[in-house]
Motif scaffolding. Structure first.
Motif, PDB file in Angstrom:
ATOM      1  N   THR A   1      64.950 -59.992 -52.672  1.00  0.00           N
ATOM      2  CA  THR A   1      63.993 -60.288 -53.744  1.00  0.00           C
ATOM      3  C   THR A   1      62.747 -59.424 -53.604  1.00  0.00           C
ATOM      4  O   THR A   1      62.153 -58.988 -54.594  1.00  0.00           O
ATOM      5  N   THR A   2      62.332 -59.188 -52.370  1.00  0.00           N
ATOM      6  CA  THR A   2      61.205 -58.291 -52.100  1.00  0.00           C
ATOM      7  C   THR A   2      61.668 -57.179 -51.164  1.00  0.00           C
ATOM      8  O   THR A   2      62.727 -57.277 -50.541  1.00  0.00           O
ATOM      9  N   ASN A   3      60.855 -56.142 -51.057  1.00  0.00           N
ATOM     10  CA  ASN A   3      61.150 -55.016 -50.176  1.00  0.00           C
ATOM     11  C   ASN A   3      60.307 -55.165 -48.910  1.00  0.00           C
ATOM     12  O   ASN A   3      59.079 -55.132 -48.987  1.00  0.00           O
ATOM     13  N   LEU A   4      60.956 -55.340 -47.761  1.00  0.00           N
ATOM     14  CA  LEU A   4      60.240 -55.630 -46.517  1.00  0.00           C
ATOM     15  C   LEU A   4      59.263 -54.526 -46.147  1.00  0.00           C
ATOM     16  O   LEU A   4      58.119 -54.805 -45.769  1.00  0.00           O
ATOM     17  N   ALA A   5      59.689 -53.270 -46.258  1.00  0.00           N
ATOM     18  CA  ALA A   5      58.807 -52.149 -45.898  1.00  0.00           C
ATOM     19  C   ALA A   5      57.566 -52.126 -46.782  1.00  0.00           C
ATOM     20  O   ALA A   5      56.446 -51.892 -46.307  1.00  0.00           O
ATOM     21  N   LEU A   6      57.762 -52.406 -48.070  1.00  0.00           N
ATOM     22  CA  LEU A   6      56.637 -52.414 -48.998  1.00  0.00           C
ATOM     23  C   LEU A   6      55.718 -53.603 -48.728  1.00  0.00           C
ATOM     24  O   LEU A   6      54.489 -53.480 -48.804  1.00  0.00           O
ATOM     25  N   VAL A   7      56.294 -54.738 -48.393  1.00  0.00           N
ATOM     26  CA  VAL A   7      55.502 -55.929 -48.041  1.00  0.00           C
ATOM     27  C   VAL A   7      54.594 -55.619 -46.853  1.00  0.00           C
ATOM     28  O   VAL A   7      53.394 -55.923 -46.862  1.00  0.00           O
ATOM     29  N   ILE A   8      55.161 -55.004 -45.820  1.00  0.00           N
ATOM     30  CA  ILE A   8      54.397 -54.675 -44.613  1.00  0.00           C
ATOM     31  C   ILE A   8      53.300 -53.662 -44.925  1.00  0.00           C
ATOM     32  O   ILE A   8      52.145 -53.821 -44.517  1.00  0.00           O
ATOM     33  N   ALA A   9      53.660 -52.609 -45.661  1.00  0.00           N
ATOM     34  CA  ALA A   9      52.702 -51.544 -45.965  1.00  0.00           C
ATOM     35  C   ALA A   9      51.535 -52.051 -46.807  1.00  0.00           C
ATOM     36  O   ALA A   9      50.362 -51.758 -46.522  1.00  0.00           O
ATOM     37  N   VAL A  10      51.834 -52.815 -47.846  1.00  0.00           N
ATOM     38  CA  VAL A  10      50.792 -53.325 -48.743  1.00  0.00           C
ATOM     39  C   VAL A  10      49.888 -54.312 -48.014  1.00  0.00           C
ATOM     40  O   VAL A  10      48.652 -54.275 -48.160  1.00  0.00           O
ATOM     41  N   SER A  11      50.484 -55.180 -47.218  1.00  0.00           N
ATOM     42  CA  SER A  11      49.698 -56.174 -46.482  1.00  0.00           C
ATOM     43  C   SER A  11      48.788 -55.506 -45.456  1.00  0.00           C
ATOM     44  O   SER A  11      47.610 -55.883 -45.316  1.00  0.00           O
ATOM     45  N   ALA A  12      49.321 -54.534 -44.744  1.00  0.00           N
ATOM     46  CA  ALA A  12      48.529 -53.824 -43.739  1.00  0.00           C
ATOM     47  C   ALA A  12      47.375 -53.070 -44.392  1.00  0.00           C
ATOM     48  O   ALA A  12      46.237 -53.093 -43.896  1.00  0.00           O
ATOM     49  N   ALA A  13      47.648 -52.403 -45.534  1.00  0.00           N
ATOM     50  CA  ALA A  13      46.595 -51.656 -46.228  1.00  0.00           C
ATOM     51  C   ALA A  13      45.482 -52.587 -46.702  1.00  0.00           C
ATOM     52  O   ALA A  13      44.286 -52.284 -46.563  1.00  0.00           O
ATOM     53  N   GLY A  14      45.857 -53.741 -47.244  1.00  0.00           N
ATOM     54  CA  GLY A  14      44.859 -54.705 -47.679  1.00  0.00           C
ATOM     55  C   GLY A  14      44.037 -55.233 -46.519  1.00  0.00           C
ATOM     56  O   GLY A  14      42.814 -55.387 -46.632  1.00  0.00           O
ATOM     57  N   ALA A  15      44.697 -55.506 -45.396  1.00  0.00           N
ATOM     58  CA  ALA A  15      43.993 -56.022 -44.224  1.00  0.00           C
ATOM     59  C   ALA A  15      42.975 -55.020 -43.696  1.00  0.00           C
ATOM     60  O   ALA A  15      41.841 -55.387 -43.349  1.00  0.00           O
ATOM     61  N   VAL A  16      43.355 -53.755 -43.646  1.00  0.00           N
ATOM     62  CA  VAL A  16      42.441 -52.714 -43.156  1.00  0.00           C
ATOM     63  C   VAL A  16      41.242 -52.572 -44.094  1.00  0.00           C
ATOM     64  O   VAL A  16      40.094 -52.445 -43.640  1.00  0.00           O
ATOM     65  N   LEU A  17      41.490 -52.611 -45.392  1.00  0.00           N
ATOM     66  CA  LEU A  17      40.393 -52.532 -46.357  1.00  0.00           C
ATOM     67  C   LEU A  17      39.433 -53.707 -46.176  1.00  0.00           C
ATOM     68  O   LEU A  17      38.209 -53.534 -46.136  1.00  0.00           O
ATOM     69  N   GLY A  18      39.975 -54.919 -46.062  1.00  0.00           N
ATOM     70  CA  GLY A  18      39.140 -56.102 -45.886  1.00  0.00           C
ATOM     71  C   GLY A  18      38.312 -56.056 -44.624  1.00  0.00           C
ATOM     72  O   GLY A  18      37.137 -56.461 -44.609  1.00  0.00           O
TER      73      GLY A  18
END
Length: 217
Positions: free
Chosen positions: A52-69
């Motif tokens: 249903t979701t793409n694991l690599a994309l989930v990890i990449a997007v979450s990590a990018a958001g965390a670093v920005l925050g």
């Protein structure tokens, strides 16, 4: 009822907007730690097991958001440090957290930026403190990238493992992932408590006139 919940989750998770939400919540959680970003990443990881979701994309997007925050929190501390410090002096509990983060940054440097991400409430306190004490931005960014990526991988894989273990029942997989994450948090907190108990009293004692902010510059 369970089937209806699954249908709603599948519809939401299948939308590209879910990745926007993951990025946004992961970022907001960096300076406003009320948003359950880890739970969202784990949920997305669970549903990655059935495609249903793409694991690599989930990890990449979450990590990018965390670093920005984290960088937002860092710059808040850097440019509003004096005002925040005055506020902390009237809030003993928050001041204690700041003192811990400040002294640990001075002792262990960027390593605490990685470790604090897995301590409840430690992420925001540490990133704010890093800005307040003038921790070098390039070093902060390097360690924060490591912290953000490791957190994204950790949260995503915990969810994915739950999804694999309970492939036919994603709700149980989600509960398994959240329970596993909670168990890791409890173990980290227990380890910190034991470490503080075993530390010699002389290591914990500090001169009364020392100020973690000025001494760390």
């Amino acid at each position: 009822m369970k089937e209806a919940v699954l249908d709603v989750l599948t519809t939401l998770l299948g939308s590209p907007w879910w990745y926007v939400a993951l990025f946004s919540f992961s970022a907001i959680d960096g300076f406003f730690p009320v948003v359950p970003s880890e739970s969202l990443v784990i949920t997305a990881g669970v549903f990655a097991a059935n495609g249903t979701t793409n694991l690599a994309l989930v990890i990449a997007v979450s990590a990018a958001g965390a670093v920005l925050g984290d960088h937002v929190s860092y710059f808040v501390g850097r440019f509003a440090g004096a005002k925040l410090l005055r506020h902390l002096r009237t809030a003993p509990r928050r001041r204690a957290g700041f003192d811990w983060a400040s002294s640990t940054l001075a002792e262990r440097g960027g390593l605490i930026l990685v470790i604090a991400r897995y301590i409840p409430g430690g992420r925001t306190v540490t990133t704010l403190t890093a800005g307040m004490v003038g921790y070098p931005l390039y070093r902060f960014t390097c360690f924060d990238l490591l912290a953000g990526v490791s957190w994204g991988v950790y949260s995503g894989l915990i969810g994915y493992s739950g999804g694999i273990a309970f492939e036919r029942n994603p709700i149980l997989g989600l509960l398994f992932g959240l329970g596993l994450a909670l168990s890791v948090t409890v173990l980290v907190e227990a380890g910190r408590w034991l470490y503080r108990r075993r530390r010699p009293e002389s290591d914990e004692a500090e001169p009364e006139n020392s100020d973690p902010v000025t001494s760390s510059r």
